[in-house]
Design a protein around this motif. Structure first.
Motif, PDB file in Angstrom:
ATOM      1  N   TRP A  31       0.813  -1.217   0.000  1.00  0.00           N
ATOM      2  CA  TRP A  31       0.000   0.000   0.000  1.00  0.00           C
ATOM      3  C   TRP A  31       0.848   1.268   0.000  1.00  0.00           C
ATOM      4  O   TRP A  31       0.378   2.337  -0.399  1.00  0.00           O
ATOM      5  N   GLY A  32       2.111   1.143   0.409  1.00  0.00           N
ATOM      6  CA  GLY A  32       3.005   2.288   0.289  1.00  0.00           C
ATOM      7  C   GLY A  32       3.236   2.644  -1.168  1.00  0.00           C
ATOM      8  O   GLY A  32       3.229   3.830  -1.552  1.00  0.00           O
ATOM      9  N   ARG A  35       0.034   4.246  -2.593  1.00  0.00           N
ATOM     10  CA  ARG A  35      -0.032   5.663  -2.206  1.00  0.00           C
ATOM     11  C   ARG A  35       0.910   6.510  -3.045  1.00  0.00           C
ATOM     12  O   ARG A  35       0.561   7.614  -3.469  1.00  0.00           O
ATOM     13  N   GLN A  36       2.085   5.992  -3.279  1.00  0.00           N
ATOM     14  CA  GLN A  36       3.073   6.738  -4.063  1.00  0.00           C
ATOM     15  C   GLN A  36       2.586   6.926  -5.497  1.00  0.00           C
ATOM     16  O   GLN A  36       2.747   8.008  -6.083  1.00  0.00           O
ATOM     17  N   VAL A  38      -0.510   7.077  -6.511  1.00  0.00           N
ATOM     18  CA  VAL A  38      -1.589   8.071  -6.506  1.00  0.00           C
ATOM     19  C   VAL A  38      -1.005   9.479  -6.383  1.00  0.00           C
ATOM     20  O   VAL A  38      -1.448  10.415  -7.067  1.00  0.00           O
ATOM     21  N   SER A  39      -0.008   9.646  -5.533  1.00  0.00           N
ATOM     22  CA  SER A  39       0.570  10.981  -5.317  1.00  0.00           C
ATOM     23  C   SER A  39       1.289  11.506  -6.551  1.00  0.00           C
ATOM     24  O   SER A  39       1.422  12.716  -6.731  1.00  0.00           O
ATOM     25  N   ALA A 303      -3.884   1.506  -7.742  1.00  0.00           N
ATOM     26  CA  ALA A 303      -3.992   2.966  -7.613  1.00  0.00           C
ATOM     27  C   ALA A 303      -4.908   3.540  -8.690  1.00  0.00           C
ATOM     28  O   ALA A 303      -5.752   4.403  -8.421  1.00  0.00           O
TER      29      ALA A 303
END
Length: 370
Positions: A31-32, A35-36, A38-39, A303
């Protein structure tokens, strides 16, 4: 078992199913990295995708008006309100929320017959299913998959041909029903009335729906109406495909429109599962599977589908909440009118009492104009 109790049990079971699919979907993800991904997505392309999806909802409202035209007139404003409120309900409670849209419209506009509202939603679903199937199957003719999945793609192409054949057979059946609707409706009425265990109220409701369906299907045999409704259906799905294309590009995926339509076909399969949250879980798993099939990394695929799901339903939820807060839709009346008993009575009796405040406002506006 009471209908209300059964409704809550069904909702609970579907919610558990959504949780189970989401757990299966995300259990091995990093999930890290999700998140990356998506960012790092391009916010300008995502913002443009939101605008395009809003236009797609507008196109849905226009098409609904075209489908209703042979039955009842409707204002575009009320059509758009009912459309966005209905899709926000689908997102919140799943496919059970589909009853909201055809209830909201006659509640706001007394000119709209409830049976006409319900039947045109049925016809709209047929249009959408056919549109996606035809797009998906036709796209397979020139789509070139990655070299490492050639064997698997042959099975996907075969499935697309089967779906296209079923879609064409369905269109043929609907055209024949429209041409022979008088005979079919009379035959159905006689058969139902001969079965004494079938309540007369249910017989009248079924016959009324068939009659309204025959009228709504006039678009299939009227060249002008067919052209108008097919055009707006094309605009709806072009908008959805374009928004999805923008999301894919926002994540740096070098996919063209053909690959976007291929993934959209997988999304359709997932959206058929009636879980709350707009087919939550099933949509994510199916769409991610389509992306992974094309060689996308699992975390990036996750993502993409999370953001895509938010963009597909987010505008409808925002518009729906706005109309609720502003008072365009009365929540307590809507809750009463969307029970299974109320829907059955509405279709049978051909009436849903319009929102008193809304009608009063309309009458006052008319007086001012006069």
């Amino acid at each position: 078992m009471k209908p209300i109790t059964r409704k809550y049990l069904e909702f609970g079971a579907l919610s558990l199913l959504a949780v189970a699919i989401l757990w299966f979907f995300g259990r091995k993800l990093n999930w890290g990295e999700v998140r990356q991904a998506v960012s790092h997505a391009n916010p300008y392309l995502l913002g443009l995708a939101v605008v395009v999806i809003c236009l797609a909802y507008f196109f849905r409202a226009v098409r609904w008006g075209a489908l209703l035209a042979p039955l009842s007139p409707a204002s575009l404003k009320n059509l758009f309100i009912a459309t966005t409120v209905g899709f926000s309900a689908v997102f919140l409670v799943g496919r059970a929320g589909e009853v909201v849209r055809p209830v909201v419209l006659p509640m706001r506009d007394p000119r709209i017959r409830p049976s006409a509202s319900f039947v045109t939603i049925m016809v709209e679903r047929i249009y959408d299913m056919l549109a996606v199937i035809v797009l998906f199957a036709a796209n397979l003719l020139w789509f070139r998959p990655p070299p490492n999945v050639t064997n698997e793609f042959s099975r996907v192409r075969f499935l697309g041909v089967v779906l296209l054949a079923l879609a064409l057979a369905g269109v043929f059946f609907l055209v024949q029903f429209r041409k022979r609707s008088g005979i079919i409706v009379d035959w159905t009425r006689r058969k139902l009335e001969a079965r004494r265990f079938i309540p007369a109220r249910l017989t009248r409701a079924i016959v009324s729906i068939l009659e309204q369906l025959a009228l709504a299907l006039r678009v299939l045999v009227d060249a002008r109406e067919l052209a108008v409704t097919v055009f707006w259906t094309a605009m709806v799905w072009f908008g959805i495909a374009l928004a999805n294309f923008l999301v894919l590009r926002a994540f740096g995926l070098p996919f063209g429109l053909s690959a976007t339509i291929f993934v959209l076909g997988w999304s359709l399969v997932g959206s058929l599962v009636p879980t709350p949250g707009g087919a939550a879980g099933a949509f994510h798993a199916a769409t991610a599977a389509g992306l992974i099939f094309l060689g996308v990394d699992r975390e990036q695929a996750a993502a993409v589908v999370i953001v895509m799901h938010v963009i597909d339903f987010g505008p409808a939820v925002i518009f729906g909440l706005y109309y609720f807060v502003r008072g365009d839709v009365n929540i307590s009346r809507l809750r009463r009118l969307t029970t299974s008993e109320a829907v059955e009575h509405a279709v049978e009796d051909e009436k849903i009492v319009p929102d008193e405040a809304f009608v009063k406002t309309r009458l006052e506006t008319a007086d001012v104009r006069d």
